[in-house]
Design an enzyme around this catalytic site. Structure first.
Site, PDB file in Angstrom:
ATOM      1  N   ASN A 133     -10.062  -0.850  -2.056  1.00 19.69           N
ATOM      2  CA  ASN A 133      -8.646  -0.670  -1.672  1.00 19.69           C
ATOM      3  C   ASN A 133      -7.810  -1.166  -2.812  1.00 19.69           C
ATOM      4  O   ASN A 133      -7.887  -2.341  -2.918  1.00 19.69           O
ATOM      5  CB  ASN A 133      -8.140  -1.404  -0.286  1.00 19.69           C
TER       6      ASN A 133
ATOM      7  N   HIS B 209      -3.854   6.814   1.449  1.00 17.05           N
ATOM      8  CA  HIS B 209      -4.328   5.676   0.823  1.00 17.05           C
ATOM      9  C   HIS B 209      -5.435   5.246   1.335  1.00 17.05           C
ATOM     10  O   HIS B 209      -5.976   5.444   2.235  1.00 17.05           O
ATOM     11  CB  HIS B 209      -3.116   4.759   1.401  1.00 17.05           C
TER      12      HIS B 209
ATOM     13  N   CYS C 271       0.794  -1.340  -0.019  1.00 14.59           N
ATOM     14  CA  CYS C 271      -0.144   0.030   0.077  1.00 14.59           C
ATOM     15  C   CYS C 271       0.821   1.398   0.078  1.00 14.59           C
ATOM     16  O   CYS C 271       0.336   2.192  -0.491  1.00 14.59           O
ATOM     17  CB  CYS C 271      -0.942   0.182   1.158  1.00 14.59           C
TER      18      CYS C 271
HETATM   19  N1  COA Z   1     -18.798 -10.263   6.018  1.00 14.50           N
HETATM   20  C1  COA Z   1     -19.325 -10.464   7.161  1.00 14.50           C
HETATM   21  N2  COA Z   1     -18.753 -10.675   8.271  1.00 14.50           N
HETATM   22  C2  COA Z   1     -17.460 -10.668   8.173  1.00 14.50           C
HETATM   23  C3  COA Z   1     -16.527 -10.189   7.271  1.00 14.50           C
HETATM   24  C4  COA Z   1     -17.405  -9.991   6.027  1.00 14.50           C
HETATM   25  N3  COA Z   1     -16.880  -9.542   4.784  1.00 14.50           N
HETATM   26  N4  COA Z   1     -15.565 -10.369   7.424  1.00 14.50           N
HETATM   27  C5  COA Z   1     -15.231 -10.565   8.514  1.00 14.50           C
HETATM   28  N5  COA Z   1     -16.190 -10.980   9.339  1.00 14.50           N
HETATM   29  C6  COA Z   1     -16.528 -11.291  10.528  1.00 14.50           C
HETATM   30  C7  COA Z   1     -15.645 -11.860  11.153  1.00 14.50           C
HETATM   31  O1  COA Z   1     -15.702 -13.298  10.835  1.00 14.50           O
HETATM   32  C8  COA Z   1     -16.019 -11.683  12.545  1.00 14.50           C
HETATM   33  O2  COA Z   1     -17.153 -12.864  13.283  1.00 14.50           O
HETATM   34  P1  COA Z   1     -17.086 -13.204  14.625  1.00 14.50           P
HETATM   35  O3  COA Z   1     -17.209 -12.019  15.462  1.00 14.50           O
HETATM   36  O4  COA Z   1     -18.223 -14.045  14.596  1.00 14.50           O
HETATM   37  O5  COA Z   1     -15.700 -14.143  14.721  1.00 14.50           O
HETATM   38  C9  COA Z   1     -16.692 -10.164  12.773  1.00 14.50           C
HETATM   39  O6  COA Z   1     -16.916 -10.059  11.440  1.00 14.50           O
HETATM   40  C10 COA Z   1     -15.787  -9.262  13.202  1.00 14.50           C
HETATM   41  O7  COA Z   1     -14.440  -9.345  12.872  1.00 14.50           O
HETATM   42  P2  COA Z   1     -13.146  -8.397  12.826  1.00 14.50           P
HETATM   43  O8  COA Z   1     -12.074  -8.754  11.879  1.00 14.50           O
HETATM   44  O9  COA Z   1     -13.043  -8.167  14.429  1.00 14.50           O
HETATM   45  O10 COA Z   1     -13.983  -7.166  12.293  1.00 14.50           O
HETATM   46  P3  COA Z   1     -13.598  -5.762  12.035  1.00 14.50           P
HETATM   47  O11 COA Z   1     -14.614  -4.949  12.894  1.00 14.50           O
HETATM   48  O12 COA Z   1     -12.282  -5.504  12.758  1.00 14.50           O
HETATM   49  O13 COA Z   1     -13.517  -5.237  10.683  1.00 14.50           O
HETATM   50  C11 COA Z   1     -11.902  -5.130   8.991  1.00 14.50           C
HETATM   51  C12 COA Z   1     -12.474  -6.146   9.929  1.00 14.50           C
HETATM   52  C13 COA Z   1     -10.958  -5.829   8.096  1.00 14.50           C
HETATM   53  C14 COA Z   1     -12.860  -4.285   8.212  1.00 14.50           C
HETATM   54  C15 COA Z   1     -11.030  -3.960   9.779  1.00 14.50           C
HETATM   55  O14 COA Z   1     -10.513  -4.807  10.835  1.00 14.50           O
HETATM   56  C16 COA Z   1     -10.124  -3.147   9.077  1.00 14.50           C
HETATM   57  O15 COA Z   1     -10.539  -2.512   8.196  1.00 14.50           O
HETATM   58  N6  COA Z   1      -8.948  -3.380   9.219  1.00 14.50           N
HETATM   59  C17 COA Z   1      -7.917  -2.496   8.633  1.00 14.50           C
HETATM   60  C18 COA Z   1      -7.769  -3.340   7.045  1.00 14.50           C
HETATM   61  C19 COA Z   1      -6.898  -2.312   6.346  1.00 14.50           C
HETATM   62  O16 COA Z   1      -7.087  -1.282   6.381  1.00 14.50           O
HETATM   63  N7  COA Z   1      -6.236  -3.250   5.363  1.00 14.50           N
HETATM   64  C20 COA Z   1      -5.287  -2.531   4.413  1.00 14.50           C
HETATM   65  C21 COA Z   1      -4.163  -2.085   5.136  1.00 14.50           C
HETATM   66  S1  COA Z   1      -3.356  -0.876   3.935  1.00 14.50           S
END
Ligand code: COA
Length: 355
Positions: free
Chosen positions: A312, A282, A116
């Site tokens: 993204n 980004h 990224c």
């Molecule tokens: N649809 C539905 N549910 C989903 C899912 C999806 N696409 N992806 C994950 N889940 C579920 C998980 O399985 C989890 O379920 P559980 O509680 O039963 O175990 C729940 O949602 C929460 O997961 P979690 O990973 O804790 O969610 P979050 O609130 O942290 O959101 C992201 C996930 C990825 C959106 C978030 O962590 C994020 O944006 N992180 C930064 C990512 C990023 O910027 N990456 C690029 C870096 S440059």
């Protein structure tokens, strides 16, 4: 004093629009979940067998080159940032040279593996080449064809829903204008968290870094001098040949590092936040951008977001967003613009420029 200016900019987004509901038809997810957590409404996917990271880069590059008023054969050096290259090797830089029909061999081509943050690193590197006088026309590209390498089963949903395809490019040239060009860049890395956001297999690691993995599995890499293998059937069967992301961990780190590096690059250039006309972050997650905006107390018109439409696009996201902001008249000549990125590595960085 010679500075580096962006003489031309271009972007390319493939035509196929994939909405959240489309993903819902192949995995357990929902439009509501995706929008609430990431802000993403839709993303673009390239056409398989017709489009690649390189062909998308070529579209964006041709626009940047044309807007700079030169031809592809005038380009002296290519810097290509991507995490989804057409080949493991050679890199996309030389493939782009061929795609653009650049036949001269005095050109150099280099690939940047900073995910990224790749474009921000690329801009800082191109700036050095120009200011040192080594090159006059440097093409910096960020391009991704993520859609070829994602896990479309429910197992991969936390990663797959976030990413999209696209490309952005700039053509850098020297300028003597006092009120234009790149003013400063700041680059950082911290390898401690390399496996928190990573595409590990296939690779030549042979299990060496297993102690850093949450769940280390012996994939049968081979023990003798001649027996090592990149890719095993077990890796494929276990779905270990896809990107891995510890989303919450990445989120926490990103919201801390974005504001820090933005302040740092402003300080380096002797500028401050109140003079900033546009922050182009980004496009990792709309929630991250909103968090950064709140911490820095920026108005809505000072931050460019387009993740809603494109997801993204990692190395492509900053040049695509910058190009869009310029095309829509939100960035004008003389504006103070900050580009900032955070990503896998971890790596993060920022460039400050006068448009
Ligand atoms: N649809 C539905 N549910 C989903 C899912 C999806 N696409 N992806 C994950 N889940 C579920 C998980 O399985 C989890 O379920 P559980 O509680 O039963 O175990 C729940 O949602 C929460 O997961 P979690 O990973 O804790 O969610 P979050 O609130 O942290 O959101 C992201 C996930 C990825 C959106 C978030 O962590 C994020 O944006 N992180 C930064 C990512 C990023 O910027 N990456 C690029 C870096 S440059």
């Amino acid at each position: 004093m010679v500075r580096t200016k962006i003489a031309g900019i271009g972007k390319y987004l493939p035509k196929t629009i994939v909405k959240n509901d489309d993903l819902q038809s192949v995995m357990e997810t929902s439009d509501e979940w995706i929008q609430e957590r990431t802000g993403i409404q839709e993303r673009r996917y390239g056409i398989k067998h017709e489009e690649t990271t390189t062909t998308m880069a070529a579209h964006a590059a041709r626009t940047a080159i044309e807007r700079a008023g030169i031809t592809p054969n005038d380009v002296d050096f290519i810097l290509f940032a991507t995490l989804s290259p057409d080949y493991y090797f050679p890199g996309c830089g030389v493939l782009l040279q061929r795609e653009l029909g650049i036949t001269k061999t005095t050109i150099g081509a280099m690939d940047i593996r900073n995910q990224c943050t790749g474009f921000v690193y690329g801009l800082a590197t191109g700036d050095q080449f120009i200011r040192s006088g080594m090159y006059r026309n440097v093409l910096v590209v960020g391009a991704e064809m993520h859609s070829m390498g994602l896990d479309y089963s429910t197992r991969g949903r936390n990663v797959t829903v976030i990413f999209g395809d696209g490309a952005g490019a700039v053509l850098l040239q020297p300028t003597e204008e006092a009120d234009q060009g790149i003013l400063a860049s700041k680059l950082h890395s911290d390898g401690t968290y390399a496996e928190k956001l990573a595409f590990i297999n296939p690779g030549a690691h042979g299990g060496y870094h297993n102690r850093y993995l949450e769940e280390a599995v012996d994939y049968g890499y081979g023990n003798d001098a001649f027996g090592g293998i990149f890719l095993t059937e077990k890796m494929i069967a276990d779905g270990m040949t896809f990107p891995y992301m510890d989303g919450p961990f990445v989120f926490k780190f990103a919201v801390q590092k974005f504001p820090e590096v933005i302040q740092e690059v402003l300080k380096e250039a002797g500028e401050n936040l109140s003079n900033l006309d546009m922050l182009v972050p980004h496009q990792a997650n709309l929630r991250i951008s909103q968090f950064v905006q709140r911490i820095l107390k920026l108005r809505d018109d000072q931050v460019w977001n387009n993740i809603q439409k494109y997801g993204n696009t990692t190395a492509a996201s900053v040049p695509i967003a910058l190009c869009e902001a310029v095309e829509e008249g939100a960035i004008k000549r003389g504006d103070l613009v900050c580009l900032a990125a955070f990503g896998s590595g971890f790596t993060w960085g920022a460039n400050l420029l006068r448009w």
